[in-house]
Design a protein around this motif. Structure first.
Motif, PDB file in Angstrom:
ATOM      1  N   PHE B 117       0.799  -1.219   0.000  1.00 28.82           N
ATOM      2  CA  PHE B 117       0.000   0.000   0.000  1.00 28.82           C
ATOM      3  C   PHE B 117       0.836   1.276   0.000  1.00 28.82           C
ATOM      4  O   PHE B 117       0.461   2.261  -0.649  1.00 28.82           O
ATOM      5  CB  PHE B 117      -0.968   0.005   1.194  1.00 28.82           C
ATOM      6  N   VAL B 118       1.954   1.270   0.726  1.00 29.95           N
ATOM      7  CA  VAL B 118       2.753   2.508   0.783  1.00 29.95           C
ATOM      8  C   VAL B 118       3.348   2.842  -0.588  1.00 29.95           C
ATOM      9  O   VAL B 118       3.174   3.968  -1.068  1.00 29.95           O
ATOM     10  CB  VAL B 118       3.830   2.437   1.893  1.00 29.95           C
ATOM     11  N   PRO B 119       4.016   1.897  -1.292  1.00 33.20           N
ATOM     12  CA  PRO B 119       4.505   2.247  -2.627  1.00 33.20           C
ATOM     13  C   PRO B 119       3.376   2.639  -3.575  1.00 33.20           C
ATOM     14  O   PRO B 119       3.518   3.577  -4.359  1.00 33.20           O
ATOM     15  CB  PRO B 119       5.180   0.960  -3.117  1.00 33.20           C
ATOM     16  N   ALA B 120       2.233   1.933  -3.461  1.00 34.12           N
ATOM     17  CA  ALA B 120       1.101   2.277  -4.333  1.00 34.12           C
ATOM     18  C   ALA B 120       0.656   3.719  -4.060  1.00 34.12           C
ATOM     19  O   ALA B 120       0.416   4.484  -4.999  1.00 34.12           O
ATOM     20  CB  ALA B 120      -0.058   1.313  -4.099  1.00 34.12           C
ATOM     21  N   GLY B 121       0.599   4.072  -2.792  1.00 27.06           N
ATOM     22  CA  GLY B 121       0.201   5.439  -2.419  1.00 27.06           C
ATOM     23  C   GLY B 121       1.195   6.461  -2.925  1.00 27.06           C
ATOM     24  O   GLY B 121       0.806   7.495  -3.480  1.00 27.06           O
ATOM     25  N   VAL B 122       2.487   6.153  -2.755  1.00 31.12           N
ATOM     26  CA  VAL B 122       3.523   7.097  -3.199  1.00 31.12           C
ATOM     27  C   VAL B 122       3.446   7.293  -4.709  1.00 31.12           C
ATOM     28  O   VAL B 122       3.462   8.417  -5.212  1.00 31.12           O
ATOM     29  CB  VAL B 122       4.932   6.593  -2.785  1.00 31.12           C
ATOM     30  N   LEU B 123       3.322   6.179  -5.447  1.00 30.01           N
ATOM     31  CA  LEU B 123       3.285   6.273  -6.908  1.00 30.01           C
ATOM     32  C   LEU B 123       2.023   6.982  -7.393  1.00 30.01           C
ATOM     33  O   LEU B 123       2.048   7.720  -8.366  1.00 30.01           O
ATOM     34  CB  LEU B 123       3.368   4.875  -7.533  1.00 30.01           C
ATOM     35  N   LEU B 124       0.919   6.746  -6.668  1.00 33.65           N
ATOM     36  CA  LEU B 124      -0.346   7.362  -7.073  1.00 33.65           C
ATOM     37  C   LEU B 124      -0.344   8.866  -6.812  1.00 33.65           C
ATOM     38  O   LEU B 124      -0.853   9.650  -7.605  1.00 33.65           O
ATOM     39  CB  LEU B 124      -1.503   6.698  -6.314  1.00 33.65           C
ATOM     40  N   LEU B 125       0.234   9.237  -5.683  1.00 31.52           N
ATOM     41  CA  LEU B 125       0.042  10.622  -5.238  1.00 31.52           C
ATOM     42  C   LEU B 125       1.194  11.566  -5.558  1.00 31.52           C
ATOM     43  O   LEU B 125       1.025  12.767  -5.473  1.00 31.52           O
ATOM     44  CB  LEU B 125      -0.205  10.645  -3.725  1.00 31.52           C
ATOM     45  N   THR B 126       2.363  11.040  -5.894  1.00 33.38           N
ATOM     46  CA  THR B 126       3.495  11.962  -6.053  1.00 33.38           C
ATOM     47  C   THR B 126       3.702  12.551  -7.449  1.00 33.38           C
ATOM     48  O   THR B 126       4.279  13.616  -7.538  1.00 33.38           O
ATOM     49  CB  THR B 126       4.820  11.317  -5.594  1.00 33.38           C
TER      50      THR B 126
END
Lengths: 189, 169
Positions: B117-126
């Motif tokens: 979830f953390v990499p997915a969040g970073v890739l989605l939001l950055t």
């Protein structure tokens, strides 16, 4: 755990705890400097660089799923992958999602290794929780006006820096805990 | 860390009761964060942030105080355990080998979920172009709040959800 690391073709001995701790310290100092640079100069390429560097370091340390597990540690979920691979070795899904597991020894973790893996993840999880609690406390103090952000350092940049730090920790911390705590290889034998 | 073994006490509940407890806890957390996300549009992000921080501390501080008054208060044990404060192998009744192994294994599984979830969040939001999306811009801070709650409570929720009843064991 392997006794040497393959760094751009150079084989460096990692049998002693001192060397492994030096490696872990170097890695995290490197990440800290990069994140500090990001906080000072918000540049998209630094975020991208941190992502790439994290994947490279995770592969170097091992523990993650990889087609060629040449890191210091065996893949943490190697046993589960071996079971899945044994069930359907030639299916398309297996070929797409799992590495070719012909050499069982490179993936299989024994009882002791599994116990160490779980303990390392527990320790890493606690460190992550503690860091987030400190972050929330700092945010609370800032909102309440106990301290103010330095000028030129927007809250948004700090949030993204923190999220990147959590990303780095989630990919590398259990491996770092294991490498830090395991005794010298010679001592064990 | 506080010496406490709240999870063991909650595990004496039947599995359906434990699952209801977990569902109620996450419903409370999610609805509070959703309400704050909506409220932040009217009252401003700063007020919403302050409310979240109060909520966060409210989940931790009263149980700690309760704990000092009533040594084995179940209510405080539940909240502390769900928030990851309880230490598994200390105190007057340390966990046995099986419980400890389960506790560690669930943290490993929870860590694996974070690794997704953390990499997915970073890739989605950055990426910068997504920063311009109004919806994502307003969702970023609530997502960070949610992440902090997930990190705190995920392994405990997984243990409560998956462990069989005492009789079954």
């Amino acid at each position: 755990m392997k006794t040497e690391i393959n760094l751009f073709g150079m084989h460096i001995g990692m049998a002693t705890q001192v060397r492994r701790r030096a490696l872990v310290s170097t890695i995290y100092v490197g990440f800290a400097v990069t994140l500090a640079f990001y906080l000072a100069h918000d540049r998209a390429f630094i975020r991208f660089w941190v992502l790439l560097l994290t994947f490279y370091v995770a592969r170097l340390l091992g523990g993650v799923r990889s087609t060629e597990p040449d890191g210091l540690l065996k893949p943490f979920d190697g046993n589960e992958d071996l079971e899945k691979f044994a069930e359907e070795p030639s299916s398309l899904w297996t070929k797409l999602t799992l590495p070719r597991m012909t050499d069982r020894q490179r993936f299989h973790n024994d009882e002791r290794e599994l116990r160490q893996r779980d303990r390392a993840h527990y320790a890493a999880y606690k460190i992550l929780t503690g860091a987030i609690a400190i972050g929330v406390f700092a945010a609370y103090s800032q909102v309440c006006g106990s301290w103010h952000l330095p000028k030129g350092l927007p809250l948004e940049r700090i949030l993204w820096g923190s999220l990147l730090a959590v990303f780095v920790a989630s990919m590398t911390l259990p491996q770092a805990v294991l490498l830090w705590t395991e005794p010298d290889m010679e001592e064990k034998s | 860390m506080i010496e406490l073994n709240g999870l063991r006490k909650i595990l004496t509940l039947k599995r359906p009761a434990r699952r209801w407890l977990v569902v109620a806890y996450w419903t409370l957390v999610l609805s509070f964060i959703a309400a704050l996300a909506v409220a932040s549009r009217s009252f401003g992000a700063e007020a919403a942030g302050r409310a979240f921080l109060w909520f966060w501390w409210a989940l931790l501080v009263p149980p700690v105080l309760l704990r000092s008054v009533a040594r084995w208060s179940t209510r405080s044990s539940i909240l502390l355990s769900l928030n990851g404060i309880a230490e598994p192998n200390q105190g007057p009744h340390p966990m046995d080998e099986r419980e400890l192994s389960l506790h560690y294994r669930m943290h490993t599984k929870a860590f694996y979920l974070l690794q997704i979830f953390v990499p997915a969040g970073v890739l989605l939001l950055t990426p910068p172009e997504i920063h311009r999306s109004a919806w994502l811009a307003s969702a970023r801070i609530p997502l960070l709040w949610l992440l902090s709650m997930v990190v705190l409570s995920l392994p405990q929720s997984m243990i409560l959800w998956t462990e069989p009843d005492m009789e079954e064991q």
